[in-house]
Design a protein around this motif. Structure first.
Motif, PDB file in Angstrom:
ATOM      1  N   LYS A  17       0.913  -1.035   0.143  1.00 15.06           N
ATOM      2  CA  LYS A  17       0.355  -0.098  -0.191  1.00 15.06           C
ATOM      3  C   LYS A  17       1.085   0.936  -0.096  1.00 15.06           C
ATOM      4  O   LYS A  17       0.554   2.545  -0.293  1.00 15.06           O
ATOM      5  N   LEU A  18       2.172   0.969   0.814  1.00 16.82           N
ATOM      6  CA  LEU A  18       2.768   2.266   0.860  1.00 16.82           C
ATOM      7  C   LEU A  18       3.669   2.361  -0.832  1.00 16.82           C
ATOM      8  O   LEU A  18       3.786   3.806  -0.812  1.00 16.82           O
ATOM      9  N   LYS A  19       3.970   1.977  -0.941  1.00 15.41           N
ATOM     10  CA  LYS A  19       4.807   1.798  -1.955  1.00 15.41           C
ATOM     11  C   LYS A  19       3.447   2.490  -3.455  1.00 15.41           C
ATOM     12  O   LYS A  19       4.077   3.164  -4.521  1.00 15.41           O
ATOM     13  N   LYS A  20       2.462   1.929  -3.420  1.00 14.46           N
ATOM     14  CA  LYS A  20       1.124   2.217  -4.131  1.00 14.46           C
ATOM     15  C   LYS A  20       1.089   3.944  -4.035  1.00 14.46           C
ATOM     16  O   LYS A  20       1.303   4.747  -4.439  1.00 14.46           O
ATOM     17  N   GLU A  21       1.123   3.794  -2.782  1.00 15.37           N
ATOM     18  CA  GLU A  21       0.860   5.904  -2.869  1.00 15.37           C
ATOM     19  C   GLU A  21       1.948   6.143  -2.650  1.00 15.37           C
ATOM     20  O   GLU A  21       2.550   7.692  -3.334  1.00 15.37           O
ATOM     21  N   LEU A  22       3.371   5.766  -2.535  1.00 15.36           N
ATOM     22  CA  LEU A  22       4.501   6.981  -3.185  1.00 15.36           C
ATOM     23  C   LEU A  22       4.749   6.920  -4.454  1.00 15.36           C
ATOM     24  O   LEU A  22       5.136   7.929  -5.326  1.00 15.36           O
ATOM     25  N   LEU A  29       1.781   7.249  -6.502  1.00 14.05           N
ATOM     26  CA  LEU A  29       0.795   8.440  -6.996  1.00 14.05           C
ATOM     27  C   LEU A  29       1.683   9.774  -6.670  1.00 14.05           C
ATOM     28  O   LEU A  29       1.563  10.494  -7.509  1.00 14.05           O
ATOM     29  N   LEU A  30       2.380   9.987  -5.515  1.00 17.19           N
ATOM     30  CA  LEU A  30       2.661  11.122  -4.640  1.00 17.19           C
ATOM     31  C   LEU A  30       3.449  11.609  -5.649  1.00 17.19           C
ATOM     32  O   LEU A  30       4.021  12.611  -6.342  1.00 17.19           O
ATOM     33  N   LYS A  31       4.667  10.965  -6.194  1.00 18.17           N
ATOM     34  CA  LYS A  31       5.590  10.690  -6.904  1.00 18.17           C
ATOM     35  C   LYS A  31       5.092  11.654  -8.723  1.00 18.17           C
ATOM     36  O   LYS A  31       5.545  11.902  -9.232  1.00 18.17           O
ATOM     37  N   ASN A  91      -3.464  14.931  -2.298  1.00 23.76           N
ATOM     38  CA  ASN A  91      -4.589  14.611  -1.339  1.00 23.76           C
ATOM     39  C   ASN A  91      -4.529  12.624  -1.616  1.00 23.76           C
ATOM     40  O   ASN A  91      -5.619  12.287  -1.988  1.00 23.76           O
ATOM     41  N   VAL A  92      -3.785  11.723  -1.373  1.00 28.63           N
ATOM     42  CA  VAL A  92      -3.745  10.580  -1.294  1.00 28.63           C
ATOM     43  C   VAL A  92      -3.784   9.959  -0.059  1.00 28.63           C
ATOM     44  O   VAL A  92      -3.112  10.400   0.695  1.00 28.63           O
ATOM     45  N   ASN A  93      -4.595   9.304   0.224  1.00 28.70           N
ATOM     46  CA  ASN A  93      -4.813   8.667   1.291  1.00 28.70           C
ATOM     47  C   ASN A  93      -5.243   9.887   2.183  1.00 28.70           C
ATOM     48  O   ASN A  93      -4.913   9.203   3.411  1.00 28.70           O
ATOM     49  N   GLY A  94      -5.252  10.868   2.562  1.00 27.61           N
ATOM     50  CA  GLY A  94      -5.992  12.471   3.324  1.00 27.61           C
ATOM     51  C   GLY A  94      -5.032  12.928   3.425  1.00 27.61           C
ATOM     52  O   GLY A  94      -4.158  13.218   4.013  1.00 27.61           O
ATOM     53  N   TYR A  95      -3.194  12.418   2.672  1.00 26.16           N
ATOM     54  CA  TYR A  95      -2.233  13.160   3.079  1.00 26.16           C
ATOM     55  C   TYR A  95      -1.629  14.200   1.736  1.00 26.16           C
ATOM     56  O   TYR A  95      -2.237  13.849   0.475  1.00 26.16           O
ATOM     57  N   ARG A  98       5.642  13.628   3.135  1.00 26.94           N
ATOM     58  CA  ARG A  98       5.061  12.194   2.615  1.00 26.94           C
ATOM     59  C   ARG A  98       5.737  11.581   2.245  1.00 26.94           C
ATOM     60  O   ARG A  98       5.766  10.275   2.665  1.00 26.94           O
ATOM     61  N   ILE A  99       6.264  11.854   1.837  1.00 30.69           N
ATOM     62  CA  ILE A  99       7.157  10.822   0.714  1.00 30.69           C
ATOM     63  C   ILE A  99       8.258  10.293   0.859  1.00 30.69           C
ATOM     64  O   ILE A  99       8.363   8.959   1.822  1.00 30.69           O
ATOM     65  N   ARG A 100       8.701  11.780   2.670  1.00 31.57           N
ATOM     66  CA  ARG A 100       9.573  11.538   3.368  1.00 31.57           C
ATOM     67  C   ARG A 100       9.633  10.370   4.594  1.00 31.57           C
ATOM     68  O   ARG A 100      10.017   9.442   4.899  1.00 31.57           O
ATOM     69  N   VAL A 101       8.184  10.405   4.993  1.00 29.03           N
ATOM     70  CA  VAL A 101       8.018   9.924   6.420  1.00 29.03           C
ATOM     71  C   VAL A 101       8.003   8.850   5.489  1.00 29.03           C
ATOM     72  O   VAL A 101       7.632   7.327   5.670  1.00 29.03           O
TER      73      VAL A 101
END
Length: 376
Positions: free
Chosen positions: A34-39, A41-43, A48-52, A79-82
């Motif tokens: 899940k975190l990799k998928k979010e990463l 999308l952010l890049k 506003n991905v998953n509230g971040y 968010r990417i750093r976290v």
């Protein structure tokens, strides 16, 4: 780091002893995915991905505090750093669990199968689907330790005595065996495994009795079929006791007492009950959790001490005292190796007519049972 901290608290909680190492690894893998998928999308510039990362990479400076745990809700960079820190922690955690799993695997026997006494579970019947039939199934404890292999099918078959086959292969005319791990059924309703299971671990298989297990004169072998095309077979050990020498029961006739009626609780109905004298001898089993009387011929009849199962209640006396609870359940402690119980049955018409024969089943808290025919 809030999400990762919550996860660690849950997964490492001392209250979660039922969570296996395999389940922990799976949970970590799911969160990493899940975190990799979010990463990704952010890049790609998503906001506003998953509230971040409400403002993405162009976050107004007034929202930046220098604390990534707060800034991640507004800034993609924070968010990417976290996420990268969370992934580092999760990767470390996964390695720890994988080490635990390897250590755990060393404790399993290579190939061990033992058929045990009833433990009160009903998963299958004389058919090919996973569906209770009202009778208890015999547990077969299976330990395997073949690292790197996966089991796609299991077959239990007689090697002498009564012809018997149970398996996990659908639509072949054989009775289904039920495969469980930590109480969870690992099969589809048609008896096929949902997916190949690891050949390292401990499983409990359940076999509905075709009368060969209870009679005790049949031996069995178990065969494991692996996904790589190989197979392994082993004779099944038996830890069974029919109880014929330790239990006797006799129907004494109509008593002077009235404990029950045509319902599931201990409540007089104005009619005297029939009484069965039960003698338990040379028995080291100490705690009775259930008693059942069932017909073996004639009219269908069941009396038991299980609440809310639609069968008439039987009342139990020990040392002249009623030990049944109002809902008919019992919890009887046997203080000596030789005990006498009296069971009181409201007549369903079959007792007085005398054309029906019965069998007594006594189930103990440790999963063992004693059984015998009731004499008149």
């Amino acid at each position: 780091m809030k999400k990762i901290l919550i996860f660690l608290i849950l997964i490492l909680s001392t209250n979660l002893y039922s969570v296996t190492v395999e389940q922990k690894i799976k949970a970590v893998d799911n969160l990493i995915s899940k975190l990799k998928k979010e990463l990704i999308l952010l890049k790609q510039g998503k906001k506003n991905v998953n509230g971040y990362a409400m403002y993405g990479f162009n976050c107004p400076k007034r929202f930046i505090t220098g604390d990534d745990s707060k800034d991640q809700y507004f800034s993609s960079r924070a968010r990417i750093r976290v996420i990268k820190k969370e992934l580092e922690v999760l990767s470390y955690l996964k390695k720890q669990y994988q080490t635990q799993l390897r250590q755990k695997q060393k404790h399993y026997r290579k190939f061990y199968a033992v058929l045990k006494e009833l433990d009160g579970k009903d998963y299958g019947g004389r058919y090919e689907k996973i569906e209770p039939d009202g009778g208890f199934d015999y547990p077969l404890v299976l330990e395997v330790n073949f690292p790197g292999k996966k089991i796609k099918n299991i077959v239990v078959k007689n090697i002498n005595g009564i012809k018997s086959v149970w398996d996990t292969i659908p639509n072949n005319g054989m009775w289904a065996l039920v495969v469980t791990e930590y109480g969870e059924i690992l099969q589809k309703r048609n008896s096929a495994l949902k997916k190949p299971i690891p050949a390292v671990g401990k499983y409990t298989l359940y076999l509905p009795d075709n009368k060969s297990i209870f009679k005790g004169n049949t031996n069995y072998k178990i065969t494991l079929y692996f996904t790589d095309g190989t197979k392994k077979s082993k004779e099944v050990l038996k830890r069974l006791n029919s109880g014929k020498k330790r239990l006797s029961a006799r129907l004494l006739g109509l008593s002077k007492k009235d404990y029950g009626g045509n319902y599931e609780r201990i409540k007089p109905d104005g009619k005297r009950d029939y009484v069965v004298k039960v003698e338990i001898k040379n028995c080291k089993l100490k705690k009775i959790k259930e008693i059942m009387i069932k017909n073996t011929s004639g009219k269908f009849s069941v009396w038991d001490t299980v609440p809310n199962n639609r069968y008439w209640a039987l009342a139990v006396e020990k040392n002249g005292r009623l030990v049944s609870k109002r809902d008919s359940s019992v919890n009887i402690l046997l203080k000596t190796n030789n005990e006498t119980l009296y069971l009181y049955l409201p007549d369903n018409g079959s007792i007085k007519r005398g054309a029906t024969h019965y069998k007594l089943f006594i189930f103990f808290a440790d999963g063992n049972r004693l059984t015998c025919k009731i004499k008149r």
